[in-house]
Design a protein around this motif. Sequence first.
Motif, PDB file in Angstrom:
ATOM      1  N   ILE A 205     -14.346  12.292  -2.096  1.00 30.07           N
ATOM      2  CA  ILE A 205     -14.010  11.488  -0.918  1.00 30.07           C
ATOM      3  C   ILE A 205     -15.176  11.427   0.055  1.00 30.07           C
ATOM      4  N   SER A 206     -15.783  12.578   0.364  1.00 31.20           N
ATOM      5  CA  SER A 206     -16.891  12.579   1.320  1.00 31.20           C
ATOM      6  C   SER A 206     -18.111  11.852   0.762  1.00 31.20           C
ATOM      7  N   PHE A 264     -13.397   5.166  12.862  1.00 32.43           N
ATOM      8  CA  PHE A 264     -13.189   6.294  11.962  1.00 32.43           C
ATOM      9  C   PHE A 264     -12.926   7.622  12.669  1.00 32.43           C
ATOM     10  N   ILE A 265     -13.486   7.817  13.860  1.00 30.99           N
ATOM     11  CA  ILE A 265     -13.324   9.113  14.528  1.00 30.99           C
ATOM     12  C   ILE A 265     -11.853   9.478  14.759  1.00 30.99           C
ATOM     13  N   PRO A 266     -10.965   8.555  15.171  1.00 31.20           N
ATOM     14  CA  PRO A 266      -9.557   8.954  15.350  1.00 31.20           C
ATOM     15  C   PRO A 266      -8.902   9.499  14.085  1.00 31.20           C
ATOM     16  N   VAL A 267      -9.379   9.054  12.911  1.00 33.48           N
ATOM     17  CA  VAL A 267      -8.781   9.531  11.661  1.00 33.48           C
ATOM     18  C   VAL A 267      -9.020  11.032  11.493  1.00 33.48           C
ATOM     19  N   LEU A 277      -6.035  13.092   3.534  1.00 32.14           N
ATOM     20  CA  LEU A 277      -6.650  12.247   2.517  1.00 32.14           C
ATOM     21  C   LEU A 277      -7.949  11.617   3.001  1.00 32.14           C
ATOM     22  N   PHE A 278      -7.968  11.149   4.253  1.00 36.48           N
ATOM     23  CA  PHE A 278      -9.079  10.318   4.722  1.00 36.48           C
ATOM     24  C   PHE A 278     -10.003  11.032   5.701  1.00 36.48           C
ATOM     25  N   LEU A 364      -6.632 -16.817   2.624  1.00 43.12           N
ATOM     26  CA  LEU A 364      -7.133 -16.164   1.415  1.00 43.12           C
ATOM     27  C   LEU A 364      -6.621 -14.729   1.301  1.00 43.12           C
ATOM     28  N   SER A 365      -6.465 -14.037   2.440  1.00 44.14           N
ATOM     29  CA  SER A 365      -5.922 -12.673   2.415  1.00 44.14           C
ATOM     30  C   SER A 365      -4.493 -12.690   1.885  1.00 44.14           C
ATOM     31  N   TRP A 366      -3.721 -13.679   2.333  1.00 37.83           N
ATOM     32  CA  TRP A 366      -2.337 -13.776   1.849  1.00 37.83           C
ATOM     33  C   TRP A 366      -2.287 -14.179   0.373  1.00 37.83           C
ATOM     34  N   LEU A 367      -3.198 -15.085  -0.023  1.00 31.98           N
ATOM     35  CA  LEU A 367      -3.171 -15.606  -1.386  1.00 31.98           C
ATOM     36  C   LEU A 367      -3.699 -14.592  -2.401  1.00 31.98           C
ATOM     37  N   MET A 368      -4.709 -13.854  -2.034  1.00 34.81           N
ATOM     38  CA  MET A 368      -5.398 -12.990  -2.992  1.00 34.81           C
ATOM     39  C   MET A 368      -5.141 -11.506  -2.758  1.00 34.81           C
ATOM     40  N   ALA A 369      -4.182 -11.167  -1.921  1.00 31.39           N
ATOM     41  CA  ALA A 369      -3.906  -9.758  -1.636  1.00 31.39           C
ATOM     42  C   ALA A 369      -3.500  -9.030  -2.919  1.00 31.39           C
ATOM     43  N   PRO A 370      -4.157  -7.919  -3.260  1.00 34.17           N
ATOM     44  CA  PRO A 370      -3.792  -7.181  -4.483  1.00 34.17           C
ATOM     45  C   PRO A 370      -2.480  -6.425  -4.291  1.00 34.17           C
ATOM     46  N   LYS A 371      -1.959  -5.913  -5.383  1.00 29.35           N
ATOM     47  CA  LYS A 371      -0.740  -5.123  -5.302  1.00 29.35           C
ATOM     48  C   LYS A 371      -0.989  -3.873  -4.475  1.00 29.35           C
ATOM     49  N   THR A 372       0.027  -3.491  -3.710  1.00 30.56           N
ATOM     50  CA  THR A 372      -0.127  -2.316  -2.854  1.00 30.56           C
ATOM     51  C   THR A 372       0.216  -1.055  -3.634  1.00 30.56           C
ATOM     52  N   GLU A 373      -0.498   0.015  -3.343  1.00 28.82           N
ATOM     53  CA  GLU A 373      -0.276   1.313  -3.976  1.00 28.82           C
ATOM     54  C   GLU A 373      -0.653   2.391  -2.974  1.00 28.82           C
ATOM     55  N   TYR A 374       0.139   3.465  -2.937  1.00 29.15           N
ATOM     56  CA  TYR A 374      -0.143   4.527  -1.958  1.00 29.15           C
ATOM     57  C   TYR A 374      -1.435   5.260  -2.307  1.00 29.15           C
ATOM     58  N   LEU A 375      -1.548   5.712  -3.554  1.00 35.37           N
ATOM     59  CA  LEU A 375      -2.729   6.431  -3.996  1.00 35.37           C
ATOM     60  C   LEU A 375      -3.175   5.866  -5.345  1.00 35.37           C
ATOM     61  N   PRO A 376      -4.471   5.867  -5.631  1.00 31.46           N
ATOM     62  CA  PRO A 376      -4.934   5.376  -6.931  1.00 31.46           C
ATOM     63  C   PRO A 376      -4.516   6.335  -8.043  1.00 31.46           C
ATOM     64  N   GLU A 377      -4.269   5.780  -9.210  1.00 34.05           N
ATOM     65  CA  GLU A 377      -3.854   6.600 -10.335  1.00 34.05           C
ATOM     66  C   GLU A 377      -5.043   7.268 -11.011  1.00 34.05           C
ATOM     67  N   GLY A 378      -6.210   6.653 -10.916  1.00 29.06           N
ATOM     68  CA  GLY A 378      -7.381   7.216 -11.565  1.00 29.06           C
ATOM     69  C   GLY A 378      -7.373   6.949 -13.059  1.00 29.06           C
ATOM     70  N   ASN A 379      -8.270   7.605 -13.756  1.00 30.68           N
ATOM     71  CA  ASN A 379      -8.355   7.403 -15.206  1.00 30.68           C
ATOM     72  C   ASN A 379      -8.661   8.734 -15.890  1.00 30.68           C
ATOM     73  N   ARG A 380      -7.818   9.723 -15.636  1.00 28.78           N
ATOM     74  CA  ARG A 380      -7.995  11.028 -16.264  1.00 28.78           C
ATOM     75  C   ARG A 380      -7.808  10.929 -17.771  1.00 28.78           C
ATOM     76  N   ASN A 381      -8.587  11.704 -18.465  1.00 25.84           N
ATOM     77  CA  ASN A 381      -8.485  11.738 -19.924  1.00 25.84           C
ATOM     78  C   ASN A 381      -7.355  12.683 -20.336  1.00 25.84           C
ATOM     79  N   LEU A 382      -6.132  12.334 -19.978  1.00 31.20           N
ATOM     80  CA  LEU A 382      -4.968  13.142 -20.336  1.00 31.20           C
ATOM     81  C   LEU A 382      -3.715  12.290 -20.223  1.00 31.20           C
ATOM     82  N   VAL A 383      -2.935  12.265 -21.302  1.00 33.51           N
ATOM     83  CA  VAL A 383      -1.651  11.571 -21.317  1.00 33.51           C
ATOM     84  C   VAL A 383      -0.561  12.594 -21.621  1.00 33.51           C
ATOM     85  N   PHE A 384       0.495  12.587 -20.805  1.00 29.90           N
ATOM     86  CA  PHE A 384       1.619  13.492 -20.985  1.00 29.90           C
ATOM     87  C   PHE A 384       2.799  12.748 -21.598  1.00 29.90           C
TER      88      PHE A 384
END
Length: 598
Positions: A205-206, A264-267, A277-278, A364-384
């Motif tokens: 993150i940093s 950023f300082i208030p965060v 997280l941030f 354009l923000s309304w038209l092209m806004a991506p799906k919302t997600e709280y946290l990214p899933e990443g791409n770990r090399n592990l499937v359960f």
Amino acid sequence: MQVIVDPNALAARGITLTDMAIALDAENDNYSAGDFDEGKRRYIVRTVGEYKSPEDIENVIISRRDGVPVYVRDVAYVKLGYKKAEYAVRQNGEPAIAINAVKESGANSIEVMEGLLNAMDDLNRGELKNRDLTLFNVYEETGYIVNAIDLVQQNLIVGGLLAIAVLLMFLRSGSSTLIIATAIPISVVGTFVVMAAMGRTINVISLAGMAFAVGMVVDNSIVVLENIYRHMQMGKSRVKAAYDGTVEVWGAVLASTLTTAAVFIPVIFVQDQAGQLFRDIAIAISVSVILSLIVSITVIPALSAKILRVVKARPGANFTNIWGLAKKAQNFADGISGLVSRILASNATKLAVVAGFTIGAIFLSWLMAPKTEYLPEGNRNLVFGILIPPPGYNIAEFTEIGKGIEADMKPYWEAELDSPEAAKLDGPPIEHFFYVARGRQAFMGARVKDPDRIREIIPVLQGSLKKIPGMIAIVSQSSIFQRGIGEGRSINIQLTGPALENLVGLGQKVFFAAMEKIPGAQVRPIPSLDLGNPEVQLKLDRERASDVGITNQELGFMINALVDGAIVSDYKIDGDEIDLTLRGEDAYASRTQAIEDL
């Protein structure tokens, strides 16, 4: 150590398991018997009864019948055995032992993993090699962490080099580019120092925050240097131009920096989960831009007063002309200047530009806004994969289920990357596949040899698990923020109430309704959609039990000993203390109808 009892032999001698348990425990001890003096010496007396061998246990007298001693060997035999298996662990088709290492709070994950790998190598070269065993690493989180940090570091370096290349292309001066480029390493290294002083770590993150800030830290320096350069073109000396140029714009540079830092300082002071997280990224960006301000009004003027020079246009003199970049950059800059002049020439044009960009950005923000997600899933090399079976399955059945899954997955872990065998598969070759059964569920995990193809193994696992009748199967990729198995991206529905039977019925309705309403969703009941394992209940006839002198407690102990085994004492072997267990032959508790015959 196990004492295997023959219930018929016990009954023939009129001895209960309770009598036997009391005798075994009472004889297995050493007692102090005082001391005495003889001549010059003082002797301590101790009665020694602790069991040293299976023969010592077999020679214990349980009771006497008509003056004849009844030994343990008369009604049982003693052997060194193992506890009943409560787990089934398999790795790439072979029985295994799983060891899970969890670091202490605050410990560095990478350092801990390095220590574990060193210890694993030492064991594999020494003690384990002598026993024909191998310990290997199935999965660890630090691989993903290291790869992510390396990627961010690479982006940080590439971003800095690209920023310098852009400066060189537009400024067309080696000295000017060198002066501004110094802001990048000073700001980045200074950020490291400040974060260390604040007790923060260098993490994904940093580092991402620093990568974002690489392009921002040169902004202030460019403004200051450009103004110094302008004063030098006016005929001023380097020192005079450096002073006048810096003083003239330092207020604007300060305002620009504060507007960025104010975002950023208030965060940093947010205490909730969002702050956790941030916070690191907010600290990294805020510190970087503030340091860039300091650099722009101290280092930049000082360097400019020493090495900055005004470049005179000489055809072919600038080395960037090799690619024609200088001319293209100048044409681009001239085009921008002309466009700005035309916009500022008319009030109507200015209003049209402001309104057009504002409305266009919103649309354009309304038209092209991506799906919302709280946290990214990443791409770990592990499937359960999680299997929830019908109630009552035992470890032996779980093991057979695991062998069936392994038969489907075996071609995947036997295939090598880019081999003809791998080309025939529906998914990527597997590096490790493990299967663990415990309690009322089984779970498995797979890592592939090509980490970029990890998602392709999900449908392969799903196809194998769907073949098992009566099972609820869940397959998902492990998330970078996941702390439990199958607890990443999920929607939880909780049912509470006083009547468990009603809750189970409602849970079944919710389960099937969710599968119907959300096709393709993986629905997992926790803990299950049943009331638990089937039971065999023994109800005591208290009057008849009293007639034969058996209490409910004694009956429960005897049945537990014959069915599952009861710990009655302990036994020391090679310095370790193990359980001394009293149990019956498996033949007496292998069928439900045999329980009442005990």
